[in-house]
Design an enzyme around this catalytic site. Structure first.
Site, short mmCIF file in Angstrom:
data_model
loop_
_atom_site.label_atom_id
_atom_site.label_comp_id
_atom_site.label_asym_id
_atom_site.label_seq_id
_atom_site.Cartn_x
_atom_site.Cartn_y
_atom_site.Cartn_z
N LYS A 24 -1.21 -8.36 -4.53
CA LYS A 24 -0.06 -8.53 -3.64
C LYS A 24 0.86 -9.61 -4.21
CE LYS A 24 -0.10 -8.15 0.89
NZ LYS A 24 0.56 -6.89 1.27
N1 PMP Z 1 -0.11 -1.00 0.27
C1 PMP Z 1 0.80 -1.96 0.17
C2 PMP Z 1 1.82 -1.89 -0.91
C3 PMP Z 1 0.81 -3.02 1.09
O1 PMP Z 1 1.72 -3.99 1.01
C4 PMP Z 1 -0.14 -3.03 2.13
C5 PMP Z 1 -0.14 -4.13 3.14
N2 PMP Z 1 -0.94 -5.20 2.75
C6 PMP Z 1 -1.09 -2.00 2.17
C7 PMP Z 1 -1.04 -1.00 1.23
C8 PMP Z 1 -2.16 -2.00 3.20
O2 PMP Z 1 -3.10 -2.99 2.87
P1 PMP Z 1 -4.00 -3.68 3.98
O3 PMP Z 1 -4.64 -2.58 4.73
O4 PMP Z 1 -4.98 -4.47 3.21
O5 PMP Z 1 -3.09 -4.50 4.81
#
Ligand code: PMP
Length: 310
Positions: free
Chosen positions: A156
């Site tokens: 991220k």
């Molecule tokens: N893909 C992206 C690009 C994201 O930014 C997120 C949000 N964090 C997710 C998927 C979903 O991830 P998570 O379930 O860990 O929040």
């Protein structure tokens, strides 16, 4: 006007307007900045704020820092303590979104600067997304997803989000609510801020973790909910574009998006063009779990206030 009085900066609770970094830091100049988005759910009956899968988020932040070769990481316990301290300082007793950043903060640091590593946290009230109950109409983007060998979507890093922004802004300009990005091989990747499931012949299907997606915590939670509560086993495989049109149900899943039903893709209605039964049942179970309305999976929730509610 700031939504909350305080933020946390390098381990200290400070007035929100004092949480600043320099314009010449690598975090700003190069996007040398990684983050997590985490949700806390208020349970009025228990007078408790439950943070969902906090440790998993903090471990992923550490992984993002490692891949970006930051010179320092922060211990999970330290990060957890900073978050709890901040929420209590702001006296948040409602649904909350926690955004946690780690970044390179050297004054005028070069592109390869690895430190000083800074850390900032915001915790602000946040409810369910607009249109969540009705479902969203989405497009497949002509922008391609960034790839693991260029800007890895598995971490991220804030800079990654310009890829999703380009796609989402285009889709909005074209009259859609949201968007789906394809990999450079032409298979389905994910949304700008969430992973994706489709349902075909009653079977939940999601792209593999080698499909240029974030290894979403919610994606894994959904898999477990389907298996434990619906006796449905998710297939992880490549998904072709036109399979999206063949799906009877589809939804985004992510911390921010939660379970967000998709009712049409490229104007092709899915199923009955309304929220499908599997998606609806999943959403209800997800809600009960994240909010602590069921005693199941207590290990998924970190209570902020403790039993007294104070
Ligand atoms: N893909 C992206 C690009 C994201 O930014 C997120 C949000 N964090 C997710 C998927 C979903 O991830 P998570 O379930 O860990 O929040």
């Amino acid at each position: 006007m700031a939504a909350v009085k305080y933020m946390s900066l390098n381990g200290k609770v400070v007035p929100t307007e004092d949480a600043r970094i320099h314009i010449l830091s690598p975090a700003v100049k190069y996007g040398t900045n990684v983050f997590e988005g985490i949700r806390g759910y208020w349970n009025a009956g228990q007078k408790e704020l439950h943070i969902f899968k906090l440790t998993e988020h903090l471990q992923r932040l550490q992984f993002s820092m490692k891949v970006m070769r930051f010179g320092d990481t922060f211990a999970v316990d330290y990060l957890r303590d900073c978050i709890l301290e901040l929420i209590k300082a702001n006296e948040l007793r409602e649904d909350t979104y926690i955004r946690l950043f780690a970044y390179v903060d050297d004054f005028d640091g070069e592109m390869t600067a690895a430190g000083t590593v800074g850390m900032a946290i915001a915790a602000t009230p946040k409810g369910r997304r607009e249109k969540a109950d009705a479902g969203v109409n989405v497009a497949v983007s002509s922008w391609q997803r960034i790839s693991d060998n260029s800007m890895p979507p598995r971490i991220k890093c804030v800079a990654n989000y310009n890829n999703g922004r380009l796609a989402w802004m285009q889709a909005k300009a074209d009259g859609y609510d949201n968007v789906i990005l394809l990999t450079q091989r032409g298979t389905v990747a994910e949304g700008p801020g969430a992973c994706l499931y489709i349902v075909r012949d009653g079977v939940p299907i999601t792209s593999t973790v080698a499909s240029d997606i974030l290894e979403s915590i919610t994606r894994r939670t959904v898999m477990q909910i389907f298996a434990e509560y619906a006796n449905k086993y998710t297939v992880e495989r490549d998904i072709g574009r036109t399979e999206l049109y063949a799906a009877e149900e589809a939804f985004y899943c992510g911390t921010g998006h939660e379970i967000l039903p998709i009712v049409s893709i490229d104007r092709h209605p899915l199923g009955a063009a309304k929220v499908g039964p599997l998606t609806q049942a999943l959403w209800e179970k997800y809600q009960a779990l994240v909010r602590g309305e069921t005693p199941d999976h207590p290990e998924w929730r970190t209570p902020v206030y403790g039993e007294s509610g104070s």
